[in-house]
Design an enzyme around this catalytic site. Sequence first.
Site, mmCIF file in Angstrom:
data_model
loop_
_atom_site.group_PDB
_atom_site.id
_atom_site.type_symbol
_atom_site.label_atom_id
_atom_site.label_comp_id
_atom_site.label_asym_id
_atom_site.label_seq_id
_atom_site.Cartn_x
_atom_site.Cartn_y
_atom_site.Cartn_z
ATOM 1 N N GLU A 1 49.800 57.064 -11.435
ATOM 2 C CA GLU A 1 51.278 56.634 -11.753
ATOM 3 C C GLU A 1 52.070 56.226 -12.987
ATOM 4 O OE1 GLU A 1 52.726 55.087 -9.141
ATOM 5 O OE2 GLU A 1 50.747 55.459 -8.126
ATOM 6 N N ASP B 1 52.824 60.160 -2.291
ATOM 7 C CA ASP B 1 53.125 60.649 -2.446
ATOM 8 C C ASP B 1 53.524 61.676 -1.239
ATOM 9 O OD1 ASP B 1 53.238 59.375 -5.199
ATOM 10 O OD2 ASP B 1 51.141 60.023 -5.372
HETATM 11 ZN ZN LIG Z 1 51.587 58.601 -5.890
#
Ligand SMILES: [Zn+2]
Length: 386
Positions: free
Chosen positions: A81, A176
């Site tokens: 992150e 993602d």
């Molecule tokens: Zn991520």
Amino acid sequence: MFKSYRVGTIHGIPFKLDITFLIILPVFVWLIGAQIGDVVPLFNDAFGTSLETETLTAGNREWIVGFVAAVSLFTSVALHELGHAAVALSYGYEIESITLWLLGGIAKPAELPTEWQHEFWIAVAGPVVNVVIALGCGAALVVVPASDVLVFLLLYLALLNIVLPVFNMLPAFPLDGGRVLRALLARNQSYVRATRQAAAVGKGMALLLGIVGLLAFNFVLVAIAFFVYIAATSESRQMMLDAAFEGMVVQSVMTKTGRLSTVDAALSLDELLDVMFEERHSGYPVIEDGEFVGIVTLSDVQSADSSDESVRDVMTPNEQLATVSPSTDVMDAFTTIGTEDVGRLPVVDEDGSLVGIITRTDMMRAFRVVTERQRFEDKLSSARSL
Ligand SMILES: [Zn+2]
């Protein structure tokens, strides 16, 4: 997203742990600890190591190994992150918060990226961090003394940091891969449209994952597919709203005072019901001596003790109301309506006087118009580029 707890700040960014993450952490300690006996032969076969299960489990050591491995996994996710956050900050975006939850982490940017390349590199940065950690573990394996515990942990961590980015690059929000897909789709069309397409792919992806899981009798996969589907659905909705309301303030969506019907505080409940029936609104701003004093709704009337009470007696007074200002972001107003569980918010200026009302319906109507306009503009621009 469920309830989350703030545990600290990094570079001014609040760092939070979601309750689902706090539940999953001990589960991981247990899973890793209890499975050492099964994993060791696999490692020995795959990597030519000669680890011994007895060394790793002697005197309840498996729970320490499990704990260290789980916390390392936790740290890997956090670093992932921070990878997103670092790239976002380098482009000049603000990060609202970093939250770790069941399916990993979320670094929430305060606004939408203005260019697709930005979103692409911000999304890719997280998985890249995991690959770097995996490579680091590989390098460490070459140099560390051959302690079974250390070798086991490094192998475990290396594998997790390969599995994590692979899973994360699945093209489904909030993973993602979903963001990478949206960035690529947004190269030549609006964000709203790219979001819609990426969301559809994400839900399809989750369904496919679920079907594969069912056919293979792999119920862990089915469970993951289920969570991805739920998350993809709510995240897509949120992202559609974000994309549609980007840069829009309450002023442009609210019903302004001039076009707003109000009721007087002295009105009896009978008279109020007449007005409600005539105009078919279920809530009104209440005015007394020309001042805005509260809001009265149909459910206030329902909870009234006697029929000779007036609007003043049953309304929610000003001080107890959540309000927004004309310059509040529409998305923030939308969130407030959700958390306060109300149908409408009074819009007041700096000196507290009422300038309008914003309702859930106002916002949904604006949302539909914005997405329709985007669709229209995309059609126009694709026709022009042919
Ligand atoms: Zn991520």
